[in-house]
Write an enzyme that holds these catalytic residues in place. Structure first.
Site, PDB file in Angstrom:
ATOM      1  N   SER A 135       6.801  60.776  42.089  1.00 39.92           N
ATOM      2  CA  SER A 135       7.757  61.355  43.388  1.00 39.92           C
ATOM      3  C   SER A 135       7.573  62.386  43.253  1.00 39.92           C
ATOM      4  O   SER A 135       7.042  63.664  42.017  1.00 39.92           O
ATOM      5  CB  SER A 135       8.979  60.923  42.305  1.00 39.92           C
ATOM      6  OG  SER A 135       9.371  59.937  42.475  1.00 39.92           O
ATOM      7  N   GLU A 176       3.948  60.427  56.527  1.00 39.91           N
ATOM      8  CA  GLU A 176       4.254  59.551  57.551  1.00 39.91           C
ATOM      9  C   GLU A 176       3.742  59.202  59.028  1.00 39.91           C
ATOM     10  O   GLU A 176       3.738  60.648  59.467  1.00 39.91           O
ATOM     11  CB  GLU A 176       5.800  59.333  57.614  1.00 39.91           C
ATOM     12  CG  GLU A 176       6.038  59.285  56.141  1.00 39.91           C
ATOM     13  CD  GLU A 176       8.665  59.133  56.339  1.00 39.91           C
ATOM     14  OE1 GLU A 176       8.268  58.649  56.847  1.00 39.91           O
ATOM     15  OE2 GLU A 176       8.814  59.201  55.030  1.00 39.91           O
ATOM     16  N   LYS A 227       3.827  70.955  44.466  1.00 43.07           N
ATOM     17  CA  LYS A 227       3.803  70.464  45.509  1.00 43.07           C
ATOM     18  C   LYS A 227       5.051  70.513  46.420  1.00 43.07           C
ATOM     19  O   LYS A 227       5.238  70.620  47.314  1.00 43.07           O
ATOM     20  CB  LYS A 227       4.620  68.742  44.398  1.00 43.07           C
ATOM     21  CG  LYS A 227       5.205  67.173  45.412  1.00 43.07           C
ATOM     22  CD  LYS A 227       4.330  67.093  47.348  1.00 43.07           C
ATOM     23  CE  LYS A 227       5.126  66.416  48.040  1.00 43.07           C
ATOM     24  NZ  LYS A 227       4.536  66.030  49.042  1.00 43.07           N
ATOM     25  N   PHE A 233       5.757  75.276  52.671  1.00 43.61           N
ATOM     26  CA  PHE A 233       5.169  76.765  53.407  1.00 43.61           C
ATOM     27  C   PHE A 233       4.994  75.828  54.222  1.00 43.61           C
ATOM     28  O   PHE A 233       5.016  76.389  55.313  1.00 43.61           O
ATOM     29  CB  PHE A 233       3.466  76.390  52.573  1.00 43.61           C
ATOM     30  CG  PHE A 233       3.657  77.749  51.797  1.00 43.61           C
ATOM     31  CD1 PHE A 233       4.586  78.332  50.973  1.00 43.61           C
ATOM     32  CD2 PHE A 233       2.571  79.066  52.105  1.00 43.61           C
ATOM     33  CE1 PHE A 233       4.153  79.549  49.631  1.00 43.61           C
ATOM     34  CE2 PHE A 233       1.998  79.273  52.066  1.00 43.61           C
ATOM     35  CZ  PHE A 233       3.451  79.937  50.362  1.00 43.61           C
ATOM     36  N   CYS A 283      12.310  64.868  53.630  1.00 45.98           N
ATOM     37  CA  CYS A 283      11.090  65.800  51.767  1.00 45.98           C
ATOM     38  C   CYS A 283      11.390  67.187  52.488  1.00 45.98           C
ATOM     39  O   CYS A 283      11.752  67.485  51.573  1.00 45.98           O
ATOM     40  CB  CYS A 283       9.673  65.274  51.481  1.00 45.98           C
ATOM     41  SG  CYS A 283      10.181  63.749  51.167  1.00 45.98           S
ATOM     42  N   LYS A 286      14.791  68.847  51.304  1.00 45.46           N
ATOM     43  CA  LYS A 286      15.180  68.166  50.235  1.00 45.46           C
ATOM     44  C   LYS A 286      14.068  69.058  49.239  1.00 45.46           C
ATOM     45  O   LYS A 286      14.982  69.649  48.385  1.00 45.46           O
ATOM     46  CB  LYS A 286      14.806  67.508  50.264  1.00 45.46           C
ATOM     47  CG  LYS A 286      14.482  66.383  48.379  1.00 45.46           C
ATOM     48  CD  LYS A 286      14.133  64.766  48.664  1.00 45.46           C
ATOM     49  CE  LYS A 286      12.789  64.511  48.560  1.00 45.46           C
ATOM     50  NZ  LYS A 286      12.001  65.056  47.320  1.00 45.46           N
TER      51      LYS A 286
END
Ligand code: NAD
Ligand code: UGA
Length: 480
Positions: A135, A176, A227, A233, A283, A286
């Site tokens: 994660s 994705e 990550k 970026f 993501c 978040k």
């Protein structure tokens, strides 16, 4: 140095990351048993569905990978305890959404699922277990996981005294829609940790198909922070190009030409310069908000403010598009039919989390429009959930002709239904099938004067114009 031998892996979390990642590991490492576990029975059942079209995640190529390994060395179940007990290596691949209440609400990541996993591993693991953060987590989360795992064998009289753990960070960089390709030919694999043997045990798994020079080893904190930084970026590039798209529209420049001109500079590079309706997905927002929260926590308010702007521009871009639709349609969309093409946050995925379509659709509903929504992969229930609004009954046409000011939406199962009698059609996802629409035959179906709003810059402007329709295209100032 003798390596740990890994013959059994458990991955906690059978979501967009856990499912595809483990499917590829199982496919590439036939000698390793891979168990993907999840508390969500429905999701697990879908992963086990005989019909590969029913897998819970839509990803090009995923069905083939799953079909090769499932039932042999790839297993999906809800048997969390048993699979942890049997595992040499446990991946934690659960959701880490933004907190909605309490300390850090709206910014910090909600780590309750990660902590629950750590506690489960502490309780059920046997022997030496390598625990891997898959994660995306706030920097220094590994410290908390280590503390929870250590507490497992504090009582020397319990059989847990025999237990030991190594914690690694191994963030996932797949996107994705291209997940299988990203997993099979990654730009890099990142492994952060302190225990060299554990790092090499994980590297050995990836070496089955990834060249060693692409496997980067760092300390735990660099890995965790890399990550968040990579996503920040990438998102920053999108906000940058989107901010310039508005500038192009105001000045007569064309964002595609600008993107090509700046992208030809090898220091800038051509990727991730497509202007659009703003970034979506579970993501980017978040992870930036998490970064913002951490910057404040570590006493760096200026850094926090810098990154927060990336999210602000993204929100602005979404509202901007909804506003200009209203403006172009004579200042009102009340009672007007607006077709929405695409609801997923990008093409080639059924994921709608934080999709720009949600905010734009909500803004247009607020203005009283009647939306007709089509997406080749997103289900009605998902759209209902995201809009938090039941769709209009298909037989009920009352609202469409009324000017009550109350917005409504319908689900369309094909493009023609979206377009028929519409005052405007708004392209929000860059699905392949929207790129080559036959505007000449579609235009007569619309109520004139009609508009095409292309928020992805994918339609042929000349063709749309020749069919008698008005067009607005993201970042195209040529008609200003
Ligand atoms: P997801 O919500 O699709 O899947 C998470 C799964 O974990 C859910 O099915 C949930 O039921 C399960 N779960 C939660 N707690 C559990 C527990 N205690 N025991 C068993 N199962 C449990 O999430 P996702 O999109 O796969 O993302 C997972 C993580 O990977 C997040 O931190 C995300 O930021 C990161 N990530 C996501 C992507 C992406 O493309 N979606 C890419 C890179 C990294
Ligand atoms: C992103 C990153 O690309 C992955 O490396 C990362 O692993 C992942 O987030 C994550 O941590 O979850 P993802 O969100 O799946 O992957 O998809 P992207 O291709 O990055 O697209 C994100 C959003 O940006 C989409 O809404 C997309 O339409 C938009 N986008 C992307 C643009 O508007 N323009 C672009 O040029 C590229």
């Amino acid at each position: 140095m003798e390596n740990f031998s890994v013959s059994s892996i458990c991955c906690i979390g059978a979501g967009y990351v856990g499912g595809p990642t483990m499917a590829v590991i199982a496919d590439r490492c036939p000698e390793i048993q891979v168990n993907v576990v999840d508390l969500n029975e429905e999701r697990v059942a879908a992963w086990n569905d005989k019909n590969l079209q029913n897998l819970p995640v839509y990803e090009p190529g995923l069905d083939l990978v799953v079909s090769r390994a499932r039932g042999k060395n790839l297993h999906f179940s809800t048997q969390v305890e048993r699979c942890i007990s049997n595992a040499d290596m446990v991946f934690i691949s659960v959701n880490t959404p933004t907190k909605t209440k309490g300390l850090g609400a709206g910014q910090a990541s909600d780590l309750r699922w990660v902590e629950a996993c750590a506690r489960q591993v502490a309780k059920y693991a046997k022997g030496h277990t390598i625990v891997i953060e898959k994660s995306t987590l706030p920097v220094r989360t590994a410290e908390a996981i280590q503390k929870i795992l250590k507490s497992a064998h504090r009582n020397p009289s319990s059989d847990k005294a025999q237990c030991s753990f190594s914690v690694l960070s191994n963030p996932e960089f797949l996107a994705e829609g291209t997940a299988i390709n990203d997993l099979e030919t990654p730009d890099r694999v990142l492994i952060g940790g302190e225990d060299q043997k554990a790092i090499e045990a994980l590297a050995e798994i990836y070496r089955h198909w990834v060249p060693d020079e692409k496997i980067l080893r760092t300390n735990l904190w660099s890995s965790e922070l890399s990550k968040l930084t990579a996503n920040a970026f990438l998102a920053q590039r999108i906000s940058s190009i989107n901010s310039i798209s508005a500038f192009c529209e105001a000045t007569g420049a064309d964002i595609k030409e600008v993107a090509r001109a700046i992208g030809s500079d090898s220091r800038i590079g051509p990727k991730f310069l497509a202007a659009g309706p703003g970034f979506g997905g579970s993501c980017f927002q978040k992870d930036i908000l998490n970064l913002v929260y951490l910057c404040h926590h570590f006493g760096l308010p200026e850094v926090a403010e810098y990154w927060e702007r990336v999210v602000m521009i993204n929100n602005w871009q979404q509202h901007r598009i909804a506003r200009l639709v209203v403006k172009k349609l004579f200042g009102t969309v009340t009672g007007k039919k607006i077709g929405i093409l695409g609801f997923s946050f990008k093409a080639d995925t059924n994921d709608t989390r934080e999709s720009p379509a949600i905010r734009i659709a909500k803004d247009l509903l607020e203005e009283g429009s009647n939306l007709s929504i089509y997406d080749p992969k997103v289900e009605i229930e998902q759209i209902t959930h995201e809009l938090n609004l039941q769709r209009e009954d298909d037989t009920n046409t009352k609202k469409e002709t009324s000017l009550t000011g109350e917005g409504a939406w319908k689900y369309a199962s094909n493009i023609k239904d979206v377009i028929k009698d519409a005052d405007a059609v708004l392209i929000l996802t860059e699905w392949q099938e929207f790129r080559s629409l036959d505007w000449e035959s579609l235009a007569p179906l619309m109520r004139q004067p009609a508009w095409v709003f292309d928020s992805r810059g994918i339609v042929n402007t000349e063709q749309v114009k020749e069919s008698g329709l008005n067009i607005w295209k993201i970042g195209d100032g040529s008609d200003q």
